[in-house]
Design a protein around this motif. Structure first.
Motif, PDB file in Angstrom:
ATOM      1  N   TRP A   1      53.395  -9.917 -12.178  1.00 28.66           N
ATOM      2  CA  TRP A   1      51.553 -10.048 -12.419  1.00 28.66           C
ATOM      3  C   TRP A   1      50.887 -10.686 -11.278  1.00 28.66           C
ATOM      4  O   TRP A   1      49.175 -10.514 -11.249  1.00 28.66           O
ATOM      5  N   VAL A   2      50.859 -11.877 -10.440  1.00 28.93           N
ATOM      6  CA  VAL A   2      50.809 -12.425  -9.492  1.00 28.93           C
ATOM      7  C   VAL A   2      50.106 -11.304  -8.354  1.00 28.93           C
ATOM      8  O   VAL A   2      49.548 -11.465  -7.463  1.00 28.93           O
ATOM      9  N   ALA A   3      51.366 -10.094  -7.677  1.00 27.11           N
ATOM     10  CA  ALA A   3      51.395  -9.086  -7.230  1.00 27.11           C
ATOM     11  C   ALA A   3      50.003  -7.825  -7.545  1.00 27.11           C
ATOM     12  O   ALA A   3      49.570  -7.650  -6.492  1.00 27.11           O
ATOM     13  N   TYR A   4      50.242  -8.352  -8.417  1.00 20.50           N
ATOM     14  CA  TYR A   4      48.937  -6.742  -9.425  1.00 20.50           C
ATOM     15  C   TYR A   4      47.484  -7.785  -9.331  1.00 20.50           C
ATOM     16  O   TYR A   4      47.117  -7.190  -8.616  1.00 20.50           O
ATOM     17  N   GLY A   5      47.483  -9.102  -9.329  1.00 14.25           N
ATOM     18  CA  GLY A   5      45.715 -10.014  -9.687  1.00 14.25           C
ATOM     19  C   GLY A   5      45.757 -10.100  -7.964  1.00 14.25           C
ATOM     20  O   GLY A   5      44.426  -9.874  -7.738  1.00 14.25           O
ATOM     21  N   ARG A   6      47.100  -9.830  -6.805  1.00  8.60           N
ATOM     22  CA  ARG A   6      46.361  -9.954  -5.734  1.00  8.60           C
ATOM     23  C   ARG A   6      46.430  -8.720  -5.217  1.00  8.60           C
ATOM     24  O   ARG A   6      44.881  -8.290  -4.088  1.00  8.60           O
ATOM     25  N   LEU A   7      46.634  -7.016  -5.475  1.00  2.95           N
ATOM     26  CA  LEU A   7      45.551  -6.220  -4.953  1.00  2.95           C
ATOM     27  C   LEU A   7      44.714  -6.031  -5.998  1.00  2.95           C
ATOM     28  O   LEU A   7      43.463  -5.265  -4.537  1.00  2.95           O
ATOM     29  N   LEU A   8      44.495  -6.504  -7.237  1.00  2.00           N
ATOM     30  CA  LEU A   8      43.216  -6.594  -7.574  1.00  2.00           C
ATOM     31  C   LEU A   8      41.560  -7.092  -6.992  1.00  2.00           C
ATOM     32  O   LEU A   8      40.984  -6.818  -6.497  1.00  2.00           O
ATOM     33  N   GLN A   9      42.191  -8.224  -6.612  1.00  6.74           N
ATOM     34  CA  GLN A   9      41.314  -9.227  -5.575  1.00  6.74           C
ATOM     35  C   GLN A   9      40.496  -8.095  -4.736  1.00  6.74           C
ATOM     36  O   GLN A   9      39.760  -7.703  -4.003  1.00  6.74           O
ATOM     37  N   HIS A  10      42.057  -7.609  -3.394  1.00  4.36           N
ATOM     38  CA  HIS A  10      41.882  -7.027  -2.249  1.00  4.36           C
ATOM     39  C   HIS A  10      40.617  -5.671  -2.786  1.00  4.36           C
ATOM     40  O   HIS A  10      39.766  -5.582  -1.475  1.00  4.36           O
ATOM     41  N   LEU A  11      41.170  -4.812  -3.665  1.00  5.84           N
ATOM     42  CA  LEU A  11      40.043  -3.648  -3.655  1.00  5.84           C
ATOM     43  C   LEU A  11      38.847  -4.391  -4.710  1.00  5.84           C
ATOM     44  O   LEU A  11      37.968  -4.076  -3.934  1.00  5.84           O
ATOM     45  N   ARG A  12      38.706  -5.124  -5.238  1.00  2.00           N
ATOM     46  CA  ARG A  12      36.971  -6.025  -5.419  1.00  2.00           C
ATOM     47  C   ARG A  12      36.512  -6.332  -4.280  1.00  2.00           C
ATOM     48  O   ARG A  12      35.593  -5.349  -4.169  1.00  2.00           O
ATOM     49  N   LYS A  13      37.244  -7.351  -3.432  1.00  3.53           N
ATOM     50  CA  LYS A  13      35.798  -7.351  -2.170  1.00  3.53           C
ATOM     51  C   LYS A  13      36.151  -6.153  -1.536  1.00  3.53           C
ATOM     52  O   LYS A  13      35.048  -6.211  -0.715  1.00  3.53           O
ATOM     53  N   ARG A  14      37.302  -5.204  -1.123  1.00  6.58           N
ATOM     54  CA  ARG A  14      36.550  -4.568  -0.190  1.00  6.58           C
ATOM     55  C   ARG A  14      35.377  -3.466  -0.489  1.00  6.58           C
ATOM     56  O   ARG A  14      34.767  -2.429   0.533  1.00  6.58           O
ATOM     57  N   ALA A  15      35.495  -3.295  -1.830  1.00  8.31           N
ATOM     58  CA  ALA A  15      34.072  -2.742  -2.778  1.00  8.31           C
ATOM     59  C   ALA A  15      32.467  -3.485  -2.727  1.00  8.31           C
ATOM     60  O   ALA A  15      31.949  -3.025  -3.339  1.00  8.31           O
ATOM     61  N   GLY A  16      33.014  -4.912  -2.123  1.00  7.06           N
ATOM     62  CA  GLY A  16      31.876  -5.614  -2.555  1.00  7.06           C
ATOM     63  C   GLY A  16      30.932  -5.882  -3.728  1.00  7.06           C
ATOM     64  O   GLY A  16      30.362  -5.977  -3.751  1.00  7.06           O
TER      65      GLY A  16
END
Length: 288
Positions: free
Chosen positions: A29-44
Motif C-alpha cells: 500500500w505504501v509503495a503504491y502510494g509513493r508511486l501514485l504521488q510521483h506520477l501525480r506530481k510529474r503530471a503537475g
C-alpha cells in the motif's frame, strides 16, 4: 550456576518473534502510494485536481497516497488513464488486493492465483471463489470478534478479486464440491441466497468449472473430517490446504497431499454430478 531448587538455573526464555502488528500499513500500500504521488506530481496535479479528474474525493486520494487505504481496481484504472502511468500501478493491483485478505490466508492466496488445477470440498459455507458480494459481506459481517465496516469492505474486495481465477487466461481447471447444508443455510437471508444459488448455476455452466453438491442423504463420506483444498501449481507441484477458525495450513508433504488427492477422487464419485447438482440448486430457487 545452581539454585536451591534443582541445582540448575533455568534456561532463560528467548522471546518468540511476533507477527507484525495488524495495525501496521502493508508495504505494498505504501509503495503504491509513493508511486501514485510521483506520477501525480510529474503530471503537475494537486491531490484535489487528481481527485476531480478521476471522480474521487481529496480525502480518498490522500489516503491512498499515504498508504492508509488500498486502491480499488477502478481507482487504479482511472489514475492510469489520467496520469498516463503506462501500467505501473496496475502491475501492483493484484498484490494490493491480496493484502485486503485476512493475514493468515495471504500466502495461500498467492499460490492459488497461479494454479493449473484446484479442487475443494466445502461442507458448511459456499467457497469464497464462488461467493457473491452480498454473501461474502454477510460472512465477514458475522465475524467474532466483530470486524469494522472498513475491514469488512477490504476483506470482501479481496475475496472478489480472487475470483479472477475463474476466468484467468490460461484457464485453470476448477472443481468445487459444496455440502447441501451450505446451500440450505440462509446466510444473510433468503434474498441473498437466491442470488448465491444463481451464481452457482452461472459458474457451474463455465467450461473450466465443475460444481457438485454432496447431499445430506449421502451418510458417511471422507469429507466429514472437514473442508480441504488440493491444487497443482503453475510449476506442477501438488499441494494441499486446510483451514479452521482462522488458522490455515499449506500441506507440502507428498504422502499427505497424495491422501488428499485420493479423498478428492472419492468425494467426486459420491457427490451429485454437475447436471444433478444444477437441478438440485434450481429446485432450491423454485422453493423460495
Amino acid at each position: 550456576m545452581r539454585d536451591a531448587g534443582n541445582g540448575l538455573v533455568p534456561k532463560p526464555k528467548v522471546p518468540r518473534p511476533k507477527e507484525k502488528d495488524s495495525g501496521e500499513l502493508p508495504g505494498v500500500w505504501v509503495a503504491y502510494g509513493r508511486l501514485l504521488q510521483h506520477l501525480r506530481k510529474r503530471a503537475g496535479l494537486s491531490q484535489q485536481a487528481l481527485g476531480t479528474a478521476i471522480g474521487y474525493s481529496l480525502e480518498q486520494v490522500a489516503s491512498v497516497e499515504q498508504g492508509r487505504r488500498p486502491a480499488k481496481e477502478a481507482f487504479t484504472a482511472a489514475v492510469e488513464r489520467v496520469l498516463g502511468g503506462g501500467g505501473v500501478l496496475a502491475v501492483l493491483q493484484d498484490d494490493v488486493d491480496r493484502t485486503k485478505l485476512p493475514r493468515f490466508f495471504r500466502n495461500f492466496a498467492q499460490i492459488e492465483a497461479d494454479v493449473v488445477s484446484r479442487f475443494s470440498y466445502d461442507p458448511l459455507l459456499v467457497p469464497g471463489l464462488l461467493q457473491t458480494e452480498a454473501y461474502a459481506r454477510a460472512v465477514f459481517g458475522g465475524h467474532c470478534p466483530p470486524f469494522s465496516e472498513e475491514v469488512i469492505d477490504q476483506h470482501t474486495e479481496g475475496r472478489l478479486s480472487r475470483q479472477k481465477l475463474l476466468t484467468r487466461d490460461p484457464l485453470a481447471e476448477l472443481s468445487f464440491i459444496v455440502g447441501e447444508e451450505a446451500l440450505r443455510n440462509p446466510v444473510g437471508g433468503l434474498e441473498i441466497m437466491r442470488g448465491q444459488w444463481q451464481r452457482l448455476l452461472d459458474v457451474g455452466a463455465m467450461r473450466n468449472v465443475e460444481v457438485q453438491v454432496m447431499t445430506a442423504a449421502q451418510g458417511f463420506h471422507v469429507g466429514l473430517d472437514g473442508p480441504f483444498v488440493v491444487l497443482e501449481t503453475g510449476d506442477h507441484k501438488h499441494l494441499g490446504y486446510i483451514e479452521s477458525q482462522e488458522v490455515g495450513c499449506i500441506i507440502h508433504d507428498p504422502s499427505d497431499v497424495s491422501a488428499f488427492g485420493m479423498r478428492c477422487g472419492k468425494l467426486r464419485s459420491q457427490a451429485l454430478n454437475g447436471e444433478e447438482s444444477a437441478r438440485l440448486i434450481e429446485r432450491l430457487v423454485g422453493e423460495t
